[in-house]
Write a protein that holds these residues in place. Structure first.
Motif, PDB file in Angstrom:
ATOM      1  N   PRO A 605       8.875   5.070  -2.140  1.00 45.88           N
ATOM      2  CA  PRO A 605       7.740   4.213  -1.785  1.00 45.88           C
ATOM      3  C   PRO A 605       7.845   2.780  -2.293  1.00 45.88           C
ATOM      4  O   PRO A 605       7.166   1.888  -1.764  1.00 45.88           O
ATOM      5  CB  PRO A 605       6.545   4.931  -2.434  1.00 45.88           C
ATOM      6  CG  PRO A 605       7.135   5.692  -3.575  1.00 45.88           C
ATOM      7  CD  PRO A 605       8.512   6.107  -3.130  1.00 45.88           C
ATOM      8  N   LEU A 607       8.661  -0.930  -2.597  1.00 44.86           N
ATOM      9  CA  LEU A 607       9.132  -1.912  -1.625  1.00 44.86           C
ATOM     10  C   LEU A 607      10.148  -2.845  -2.264  1.00 44.86           C
ATOM     11  O   LEU A 607       9.979  -3.272  -3.420  1.00 44.86           O
ATOM     12  CB  LEU A 607       7.956  -2.730  -1.084  1.00 44.86           C
ATOM     13  CG  LEU A 607       6.855  -1.957  -0.359  1.00 44.86           C
ATOM     14  CD1 LEU A 607       5.772  -2.915   0.127  1.00 44.86           C
ATOM     15  CD2 LEU A 607       7.425  -1.173   0.810  1.00 44.86           C
ATOM     16  N   ALA A 635       8.981  -5.191   5.028  1.00 44.13           N
ATOM     17  CA  ALA A 635       9.008  -3.826   4.509  1.00 44.13           C
ATOM     18  C   ALA A 635       7.584  -3.289   4.518  1.00 44.13           C
ATOM     19  O   ALA A 635       6.644  -3.995   4.147  1.00 44.13           O
ATOM     20  CB  ALA A 635       9.593  -3.781   3.102  1.00 44.13           C
ATOM     21  N   THR A 636       7.429  -2.042   4.935  1.00 50.65           N
ATOM     22  CA  THR A 636       6.112  -1.420   5.039  1.00 50.65           C
ATOM     23  C   THR A 636       6.148  -0.069   4.343  1.00 50.65           C
ATOM     24  O   THR A 636       7.063   0.735   4.569  1.00 50.65           O
ATOM     25  CB  THR A 636       5.711  -1.229   6.513  1.00 50.65           C
ATOM     26  OG1 THR A 636       5.784  -2.482   7.194  1.00 50.65           O
ATOM     27  CG2 THR A 636       4.300  -0.686   6.611  1.00 50.65           C
ATOM     28  N   ARG A 637       5.125   0.151   3.498  1.00 48.12           N
ATOM     29  CA  ARG A 637       5.041   1.425   2.795  1.00 48.12           C
ATOM     30  C   ARG A 637       4.419   2.466   3.703  1.00 48.12           C
ATOM     31  O   ARG A 637       3.415   2.223   4.384  1.00 48.12           O
ATOM     32  CB  ARG A 637       4.213   1.261   1.528  1.00 48.12           C
ATOM     33  CG  ARG A 637       4.146   2.531   0.685  1.00 48.12           C
ATOM     34  CD  ARG A 637       3.352   2.328  -0.585  1.00 48.12           C
ATOM     35  NE  ARG A 637       4.114   1.542  -1.559  1.00 48.12           N
ATOM     36  CZ  ARG A 637       3.796   0.302  -1.923  1.00 48.12           C
ATOM     37  NH1 ARG A 637       2.750  -0.290  -1.383  1.00 48.12           N
ATOM     38  NH2 ARG A 637       4.516  -0.340  -2.818  1.00 48.12           N
ATOM     39  N   LYS A 642       9.029   4.449   2.871  1.00 52.34           N
ATOM     40  CA  LYS A 642       8.915   3.064   3.339  1.00 52.34           C
ATOM     41  C   LYS A 642       9.881   2.844   4.487  1.00 52.34           C
ATOM     42  O   LYS A 642      10.780   3.651   4.760  1.00 52.34           O
ATOM     43  CB  LYS A 642       9.221   2.070   2.214  1.00 52.34           C
ATOM     44  CG  LYS A 642      10.667   2.049   1.752  1.00 52.34           C
ATOM     45  CD  LYS A 642      10.910   0.940   0.744  1.00 52.34           C
ATOM     46  CE  LYS A 642      12.367   0.898   0.275  1.00 52.34           C
ATOM     47  NZ  LYS A 642      12.776   2.109  -0.486  1.00 52.34           N
TER      48      LYS A 642
END
Length: 656
Positions: A605, A607, A635-637, A642
């Motif tokens: 998780p 980033l 970047a997206t959790r 991610k």
């Protein structure tokens, strides 16, 4: 009532034809210089004037009748003021005038009500000055007090062109000022005569010592005042401070004001000032609420891959003012997009503030990539934390352009309408759910097909519900309107989104709206399976080299060999960072649309963050290369880890 003159004080000019009599409110003099007999003189003294003007004055019909009308039973001629000889007449006049002033909602209506209530019944002319700018609430004005002439009304006179003599003789305003339509300004000197009269609050006659010095300061010159008590200067005091002044005038041929008229002028000034104060406070609150709501709505919509968006927002009518409707479109990992529309119950600044909090919460929850039903569940908890009576409806949908599917969860909101490419409009069967804020309820999500070329319409109830129709009647009318609009473009071409939104809003028709309206339209283009490449990579040392080979083969198949070097370098760096910490297989996906998009997902998780590597460091330069070579990256959790993604412009598509 006459229109506002170009030179406001020129409205007061009049050439007197006879001396004033006594008893009642005398009228405009006859054309003869002197009466022919004593009877004629008495008749001239007590007669009511006519206003020889193309637009006859319409006095307040609710004003008190004069004695002649009460005795004869015949109505008095139009445009003639009323003689108030008794206390009962004054009380009836004050009651009718204050009711007329109280009917005004905004500033101009209140000032106009004061002018129309007093001319010609109480005075022949009136000047209303207001502070510039008007203080609001507990604001402490800065700088000197400045008064601006807001309105000037009078009885029309046939001798308007005559500039010699009259109630007031003042120099005309400059032509440039008249051309711009700006009103006259007066700066109140600290410690001056006008400041003393305004501070005293009570109305005064013009023949008092204080008023004789204050009127020239207010009127910007040395006016030739009539003799006797024919001018009343009444300060306008709001709840906390003086906000202006009113000047009531009677002509030379009319009887002067008496001390009881000071009480009448004081009551008119008090009611007008309190109404102006209230109107300014209401206007400021409505402005703040409207700006608050508009700033909380998205300024522009994103341009996610595989879907086109359009939106509309219409505020409610002036009587309802601000509401709590909102819409949003939130890009998600995997080229998906969340479509949100909601409606906070109520019309107030509180509703707009709650709307902003719920919208922010929805954006945060969307960033966690939670399922739609979970998003609504957390929104429900947030609404309960805001208060026991904080309720709203909301519809949350997630569109996946790769699978051509859409997942929808509903919280008491009207169902969406799907317009298919062939022209068929369908009301989607979505579980209604309970509104947000009820608490203790579960939300259910459904997954439906979202074929390419179809258009999904999300809206608030202000579009389909009114005092004349219920919600389901309005939804059926909306469905028919969408189907009829699609027939105009044919079965193979969907209607343009912007034109479709305008056509939908046309179903409202003229008239005030009870509720504001939020509208969000999404055209599903999707991504063809041939433009998607997807792989799983085991978290081992050979994963970066395998990722380079897979990316090279996909680019060769798509004819994008020019991007091979850049894509191999960036994919190798991102996959290397992923497999270093991942414990499960890493995903690699390439999407070809107007840009080339690469997505690498793992189960960690945390980033990644770009940092400046030192000269002695062996690593830490991967994201620096991605930032320099990629058109965009991020970047997206996710709930399971991610996704790190980057985009490159395709050859011939413009600068990267």
């Amino acid at each position: 009532m006459a229109a506002r003159p170009a030179d406001p004080r020129a409205a007061l000019r009049h050439t007197p034809q006879s001396a004033a009599g006594s008893g009642g409110l005398p009228e405009q003099p006859r054309r003869s210089a002197t009466p022919a007999s004593a009877a004629d003189a008495a008749d001239a003294e007590h007669s009511q004037p006519r206003a020889p003007s193309p637009e006859p004055v319409r006095p307040d019909p609710s004003g008190p009748p004069d004695r002649a009308e009460r005795r004869s039973g015949q109505p008095r001629p139009t445009g003639q003021p009323v003689a108030m000889r008794r206390d009962g007449d004054r009380l009836r006049f004050v009651g009718a005038a204050t009711r007329r002033i109280a009917r005004g909602i905004d500033l101009d209506e209140i000032v106009m009500g004061l002018c129309r209530a007093t001319v010609p019944t109480f005075s022949d002319a009136i000047l209303v000055y207001l502070r510039e700018p008007l203080p609001v609430g507990d604001e402490r004005p800065t700088g000197p007090m400045v008064l601006r002439l807001r309105r000037a009304d009078r009885i029309p006179d046939a001798d308007d062109a005559d500039t010699d003599g009259g109630i007031l003789t003042v120099p005309p305003a400059p032509q440039a000022e008249l051309a711009s339509g700006s009103a006259e300004l007066c700066e109140v000197r600290i410690g001056g005569a006008l400041a003393e009269v305004l501070r005293g609050v009570r109305p005064v006659f013009a023949d008092t010592t204080a008023a004789q010095a204050a009127l020239p300061e207010l009127l910007g010159g040395e006016p030739s005042l009539p003799t006797g008590q024919r001018v009343i200067l009444a300060p306008l005091r709001g709840r906390r401070r003086v906000i202006g002044a009113a000047v009531f005038l009677r002509r030379q041929d009319r009887i002067p004001f008496d001390p009881d008229d000071l009480l009448v002028a004081g009551q008119l000034a008090t009611h007008s000032a309190l109404g102006i104060d209230k109107a300014v406070l209401y206007g400021r609150e409505a402005y703040i609420a409207d700006e608050l709501q508009r700033t909380m709505l998205p300024e522009t919509l994103p341009r996610p891959t595989g879907v086109r968006l359009a939106s509309r927002y219409l505020p409610a009518a002036e009587t309802a003012r601000v509401g709590g409707d909102w819409y949003d479109a939130i890009p998600l990992p995997g080229s998906r997009v969340a479509l949100v529309v909601g409606d906070v119950m109520g019309h107030s600044m509180t509703s707009a503030a709650i709307m902003g909090q719920l919208r922010t919460t929805a954006q945060t929850l969307a960033g966690l990539d939670l399922p739609p039903q979970e998003v609504l569940h957390h929104l429900d908890e947030q609404a309960q934390r805001l208060g026991t009576d904080r309720m709203a409806t909301c519809l949350y949908a997630v569109y996946d352009p790769v699978s051509h599917r859409i997942t929808i969860a509903n919280a008491g909101h009207p169902p969406p309408v799907l317009l298919h490419l062939g022209g068929r409009a369908e009301v989607l069967r979505v579980p209604p759910g309970a509104p947000i804020g009820v608490g203790g309820v579960d939300f259910e999500a459904v997954e439906l097909d979202a074929p390419a070329g179809a258009t999904l319409l999300l809206y608030t109830d202000g579009l389909v519900e009114s005092r004349l129709r219920d919600v389901w009647t309005g939804i059926e009318q909306l469905r028919e309107r969408l189907a009829n609009t699609a027939q105009l473009t044919g079965p193979d071409h969907p209607p343009p989104l912007e034109a479709l939104c305008d056509e939908v809003l046309d179903m409202l028709g003229p008239g005030d709206r009870d509720d504001d309206i939020a509208l969000l339209a999404a055209r599903f283009d999707g991504i063809a399976p041939s433009d998607v490449a997807y792989w799983f990579l085991e978290p081992e040392d050979s994963a970066p080299s395998r990722a380079r080979r897979l990316a090279r083969s996909a680019l060769t198949r798509w004819g994008l060999e020019e991007l091979t070097d850049s894509v191999e370098l960036l994919v190798s760096e991102v996959v290397t960072n992923a497999v270093r910490y991942a414990s499960r297989p890493v995903t690699l996906r390439l999407l070809r649309t107007d840009v080339l998009r690469c997505e690498v997902g793992d189960d960690v998780p945390q980033l990644p963050r770009q940092r400046q590597a030192r000269a002695t460091d062996e690593g830490g330069r991967g994201l620096f290369l991605v930032n320099r070579l990629a058109r965009r990256w991020g970047a997206t959790r996710l709930s399971t880890g991610k996704v790190v993604w980057f985009e490159l412009a395709q050859p011939g598509s413009g600068p990267s």
